[in-house]
Design a protein around this motif. Structure first.
Motif, PDB file in Angstrom:
ATOM      1  N   ARG A   1     -26.622  -8.763   3.908  1.00 49.95           N
ATOM      2  CA  ARG A   1     -25.561  -9.727   3.648  1.00 49.95           C
ATOM      3  C   ARG A   1     -25.758 -10.989   4.477  1.00 49.95           C
ATOM      4  O   ARG A   1     -25.519 -12.100   4.021  1.00 49.95           O
ATOM      5  N   PHE A   2     -26.201 -10.811   5.734  1.00 54.18           N
ATOM      6  CA  PHE A   2     -26.393 -11.956   6.613  1.00 54.18           C
ATOM      7  C   PHE A   2     -27.438 -12.906   6.042  1.00 54.18           C
ATOM      8  O   PHE A   2     -27.199 -14.101   5.898  1.00 54.18           O
ATOM      9  N   TRP A   3     -28.616 -12.371   5.710  1.00 57.01           N
ATOM     10  CA  TRP A   3     -29.687 -13.234   5.199  1.00 57.01           C
ATOM     11  C   TRP A   3     -29.334 -13.815   3.842  1.00 57.01           C
ATOM     12  O   TRP A   3     -29.626 -14.970   3.549  1.00 57.01           O
ATOM     13  N   HIS A   4     -28.667 -13.019   3.018  1.00 54.87           N
ATOM     14  CA  HIS A   4     -28.249 -13.518   1.698  1.00 54.87           C
ATOM     15  C   HIS A   4     -27.240 -14.647   1.854  1.00 54.87           C
ATOM     16  O   HIS A   4     -27.340 -15.681   1.188  1.00 54.87           O
ATOM     17  N   SER A   5     -26.268 -14.435   2.744  1.00 44.99           N
ATOM     18  CA  SER A   5     -25.242 -15.450   2.960  1.00 44.99           C
ATOM     19  C   SER A   5     -25.835 -16.729   3.546  1.00 44.99           C
ATOM     20  O   SER A   5     -25.435 -17.838   3.180  1.00 44.99           O
ATOM     21  N   LEU A   6     -26.786 -16.568   4.461  1.00 46.33           N
ATOM     22  CA  LEU A   6     -27.407 -17.728   5.091  1.00 46.33           C
ATOM     23  C   LEU A   6     -28.155 -18.570   4.072  1.00 46.33           C
ATOM     24  O   LEU A   6     -28.118 -19.807   4.113  1.00 46.33           O
ATOM     25  N   LYS A   7     -28.830 -17.901   3.140  1.00 48.52           N
ATOM     26  CA  LYS A   7     -29.619 -18.615   2.131  1.00 48.52           C
ATOM     27  C   LYS A   7     -28.750 -19.214   1.028  1.00 48.52           C
ATOM     28  O   LYS A   7     -29.169 -20.159   0.355  1.00 48.52           O
ATOM     29  N   ASN A   8     -27.542 -18.659   0.859  1.00 44.35           N
ATOM     30  CA  ASN A   8     -26.716 -19.083  -0.267  1.00 44.35           C
ATOM     31  C   ASN A   8     -25.444 -19.832   0.155  1.00 44.35           C
ATOM     32  O   ASN A   8     -24.494 -19.914  -0.615  1.00 44.35           O
ATOM     33  N   MET A   9     -25.448 -20.388   1.364  1.00 44.94           N
ATOM     34  CA  MET A   9     -24.274 -21.140   1.810  1.00 44.94           C
ATOM     35  C   MET A   9     -24.097 -22.432   1.023  1.00 44.94           C
ATOM     36  O   MET A   9     -22.978 -22.909   0.850  1.00 44.94           O
ATOM     37  N   GLY A  10     -25.210 -23.024   0.579  1.00 42.66           N
ATOM     38  CA  GLY A  10     -25.120 -24.294  -0.128  1.00 42.66           C
ATOM     39  C   GLY A  10     -24.676 -25.417   0.793  1.00 42.66           C
ATOM     40  O   GLY A  10     -24.605 -25.256   2.012  1.00 42.66           O
ATOM     41  N   TRP A  11     -24.341 -26.566   0.199  1.00 40.53           N
ATOM     42  CA  TRP A  11     -23.974 -27.725   1.020  1.00 40.53           C
ATOM     43  C   TRP A  11     -22.711 -27.498   1.853  1.00 40.53           C
ATOM     44  O   TRP A  11     -22.621 -28.016   2.972  1.00 40.53           O
TER      45      TRP A  11
ATOM     46  N   ARG B   1     -24.890 -22.280  26.353  1.00 39.58           N
ATOM     47  CA  ARG B   1     -23.681 -21.798  25.668  1.00 39.58           C
ATOM     48  C   ARG B   1     -23.917 -21.686  24.166  1.00 39.58           C
ATOM     49  O   ARG B   1     -23.577 -20.677  23.541  1.00 39.58           O
ATOM     50  N   SER B   2     -24.522 -22.715  23.570  1.00 40.37           N
ATOM     51  CA  SER B   2     -24.810 -22.683  22.135  1.00 40.37           C
ATOM     52  C   SER B   2     -25.823 -21.597  21.793  1.00 40.37           C
ATOM     53  O   SER B   2     -25.706 -20.921  20.759  1.00 40.37           O
ATOM     54  N   PHE B   3     -26.803 -21.401  22.671  1.00 42.32           N
ATOM     55  CA  PHE B   3     -27.819 -20.369  22.453  1.00 42.32           C
ATOM     56  C   PHE B   3     -27.183 -18.983  22.410  1.00 42.32           C
ATOM     57  O   PHE B   3     -27.455 -18.183  21.506  1.00 42.32           O
ATOM     58  N   PHE B   4     -26.315 -18.690  23.368  1.00 46.85           N
ATOM     59  CA  PHE B   4     -25.679 -17.369  23.411  1.00 46.85           C
ATOM     60  C   PHE B   4     -24.689 -17.187  22.263  1.00 46.85           C
ATOM     61  O   PHE B   4     -24.518 -16.066  21.760  1.00 46.85           O
ATOM     62  N   THR B   5     -24.062 -18.266  21.835  1.00 47.57           N
ATOM     63  CA  THR B   5     -23.175 -18.181  20.669  1.00 47.57           C
ATOM     64  C   THR B   5     -23.964 -17.802  19.428  1.00 47.57           C
ATOM     65  O   THR B   5     -23.568 -16.892  18.677  1.00 47.57           O
ATOM     66  N   ALA B   6     -25.077 -18.493  19.188  1.00 42.89           N
ATOM     67  CA  ALA B   6     -25.923 -18.193  18.028  1.00 42.89           C
ATOM     68  C   ALA B   6     -26.433 -16.761  18.089  1.00 42.89           C
ATOM     69  O   ALA B   6     -26.444 -16.048  17.078  1.00 42.89           O
ATOM     70  N   LEU B   7     -26.851 -16.338  19.282  1.00 40.65           N
ATOM     71  CA  LEU B   7     -27.385 -14.976  19.456  1.00 40.65           C
ATOM     72  C   LEU B   7     -26.310 -13.932  19.151  1.00 40.65           C
ATOM     73  O   LEU B   7     -26.559 -12.945  18.444  1.00 40.65           O
ATOM     74  N   PHE B   8     -25.107 -14.152  19.668  1.00 42.64           N
ATOM     75  CA  PHE B   8     -24.019 -13.195  19.455  1.00 42.64           C
ATOM     76  C   PHE B   8     -23.612 -13.124  17.981  1.00 42.64           C
ATOM     77  O   PHE B   8     -23.437 -12.034  17.424  1.00 42.64           O
ATOM     78  N   VAL B   9     -23.440 -14.290  17.352  1.00 38.95           N
ATOM     79  CA  VAL B   9     -23.015 -14.308  15.947  1.00 38.95           C
ATOM     80  C   VAL B   9     -24.072 -13.653  15.063  1.00 38.95           C
ATOM     81  O   VAL B   9     -23.747 -12.888  14.142  1.00 38.95           O
ATOM     82  N   ALA B  10     -25.354 -13.922  15.340  1.00 39.30           N
ATOM     83  CA  ALA B  10     -26.428 -13.294  14.570  1.00 39.30           C
ATOM     84  C   ALA B  10     -26.399 -11.776  14.740  1.00 39.30           C
ATOM     85  O   ALA B  10     -26.522 -11.028  13.758  1.00 39.30           O
ATOM     86  N   ALA B  11     -26.205 -11.315  15.985  1.00 33.75           N
ATOM     87  CA  ALA B  11     -26.140  -9.875  16.247  1.00 33.75           C
ATOM     88  C   ALA B  11     -24.965  -9.239  15.516  1.00 33.75           C
ATOM     89  O   ALA B  11     -25.086  -8.157  14.921  1.00 33.75           O
ATOM     90  N   TYR B  12     -23.809  -9.916  15.554  1.00 35.33           N
ATOM     91  CA  TYR B  12     -22.625  -9.388  14.878  1.00 35.33           C
ATOM     92  C   TYR B  12     -22.849  -9.286  13.364  1.00 35.33           C
ATOM     93  O   TYR B  12     -22.547  -8.247  12.747  1.00 35.33           O
ATOM     94  N   LEU B  13     -23.351 -10.348  12.771  1.00 37.10           N
ATOM     95  CA  LEU B  13     -23.534 -10.369  11.324  1.00 37.10           C
ATOM     96  C   LEU B  13     -24.623  -9.404  10.873  1.00 37.10           C
ATOM     97  O   LEU B  13     -24.523  -8.780   9.810  1.00 37.10           O
ATOM     98  N   LEU B  14     -25.683  -9.267  11.676  1.00 36.77           N
ATOM     99  CA  LEU B  14     -26.740  -8.312  11.342  1.00 36.77           C
ATOM    100  C   LEU B  14     -26.225  -6.880  11.438  1.00 36.77           C
ATOM    101  O   LEU B  14     -26.589  -6.020  10.633  1.00 36.77           O
ATOM    102  N   THR B  15     -25.364  -6.631  12.414  1.00 41.27           N
ATOM    103  CA  THR B  15     -24.769  -5.304  12.554  1.00 41.27           C
ATOM    104  C   THR B  15     -23.831  -5.014  11.387  1.00 41.27           C
ATOM    105  O   THR B  15     -23.770  -3.886  10.881  1.00 41.27           O
ATOM    106  N   ALA B  16     -23.095  -6.044  10.972  1.00 41.09           N
ATOM    107  CA  ALA B  16     -22.159  -5.887   9.856  1.00 41.09           C
ATOM    108  C   ALA B  16     -22.878  -5.636   8.542  1.00 41.09           C
ATOM    109  O   ALA B  16     -22.343  -4.996   7.646  1.00 41.09           O
ATOM    110  N   GLY B  17     -24.076  -6.147   8.414  1.00 45.57           N
ATOM    111  CA  GLY B  17     -24.848  -5.957   7.183  1.00 45.57           C
ATOM    112  C   GLY B  17     -26.028  -6.896   7.132  1.00 45.57           C
ATOM    113  O   GLY B  17     -25.863  -8.077   6.861  1.00 45.57           O
ATOM    114  N   LYS B  18     -27.222  -6.371   7.440  1.00 48.70           N
ATOM    115  CA  LYS B  18     -28.414  -7.210   7.546  1.00 48.70           C
ATOM    116  C   LYS B  18     -28.679  -7.983   6.269  1.00 48.70           C
ATOM    117  O   LYS B  18     -28.909  -9.194   6.284  1.00 48.70           O
TER     118      LYS B  18
END
Length: 305
Positions: free
Chosen positions: A62-72, A43-60
């Motif tokens: 932005r996804f990597w930038h947001s992931l690196k800049n989330m901070g604490w 369940r967790s695996f498919f959740t991660a896969l789906f969210v990654a696909a959604y965010l990459l589709t929304a803007g590749k």
């Protein structure tokens, strides 16, 4: 979109969140013999896969930038998502659907308390009243559904207890940092952390293809979609409001397993569920009337000036 309209739209989306969450019990009960840890992993695996696909589709980018800049705040939120994803399913596998959801009913009280303690956020009197009355309704449900505090049921209740604390902390993070930081990648990272923690225990993977399909549906529609919606509406709603509306899951979860597999709820569940629904409806009607009154007062003040 004006603030009142945006809030109303956010409330409608927020209702979808517990509606989708509440499907966990009915789908889990359709699984064949699958080990608890493997259920959590898939369940967790498919959740991660789906969210990654959604965010990459929304803007590749932005996804990597947001992931690196989330901070604490982002990493704390990811850790809380991992706790939620893991402990909720383990609890659901070890005790009844009603017991798992009822323990989670303390989320609004914890959220309101944490919002006051850590954010200095004032919770309206009507919200406190609705929370307390809804909690009383849930306590009535609990009185008729506890199957005993021994063995697997005790372990299930302990796992369930971790979930409301994690949700309350996540609501605080959303409220404080969610308007400046994109918190959606934290859902992806939470899924990764949860599946990574379970995979050593889940091997060898033995779930049949049919069960993996069910777990994919759970990961995408029961978890991925509502979690994304929750992060989005957190920009418009207060933490206590989100936690209160989320209590719909406590009523709907046992209802679906009643309809789907004849796991009949007790009379206490039906009575308490009615009280919870009445509290939610009354609270939202009162909130809308308050906002309309406030808007009318502001309009009168502007005319006088």
């Amino acid at each position: 979109m004006s603030p009142p309209l945006a809030r109303r739209y956010a409330l409608l989306l927020m209702v979808l969140v517990p509606l989708l969450w509440s499907m966990a019990g009915i789908f889990t009960r359709q699984l064949a013999e699958v080990r608890n840890v493997e259920i959590v992993f898939w369940r967790s695996f498919f959740t991660a896969l789906f969210v990654a696909a959604y965010l990459l589709t929304a803007g590749k980018s932005r996804f990597w930038h947001s992931l690196k800049n989330m901070g604490w705040p982002g990493f704390l939120s990811a850790a809380m998502w991992a706790v939620i994803f893991t402990c909720f399913m383990l609890s659901l596998a070890l005790t009844t659907v009603a017991n798992t959801l009822i323990v989670g009913s303390i989320t609004p009280l914890l959220t309101a308390f944490f919002a006051w303690l850590f954010l200095g956020q004032k919770t309206s009197r009507r919200t406190w009243v609705a929370i307390v009355l809804a909690f009383m309704g849930v306590a009535w449900i609990f009185a008729g559904n506890v199957d005993g505090l021994e063995g697997a049921h005790l372990a299930g209740l302990l796992f369930a207890l971790a979930v409301p604390f994690a949700y309350a902390i996540n609501y605080m993070v959303f409220s404080r940092a969610g308007k400046n930081i994109d918190m959606m990648p934290a859902i992806f990272l939470g899924g990764v952390l949860s599946s990574a923690a379970m995979i050593p225990l889940a091997f060898p993977l033995e779930a049949p293809v049919s069960d993996i399909g069910i777990l994919a549906v759970l990961g995408i529609f029961q978890l991925g979609v509502p979690c994304l919606l929750l992060v989005y509406v957190s920009r418009f709603l207060l933490p206590a409001e989100m936690a209160l509306v989320a209590m719909l899951e406590i009523v709907l979860g046992p209802l679906w397993v009643w309809i789907g597999i004849n796991e009949v709820p007790s009379g206490e569940t039906l009575t308490g569920g009615f009280v919870v629904l009445l509290c939610l409806l009354s609270h939202e009607v009162a909130s809308m009337l308050h906002m309309r009154k406030k808007k009318d007062a502001e309009a009168i003040t502007e005319k006088k000036q």
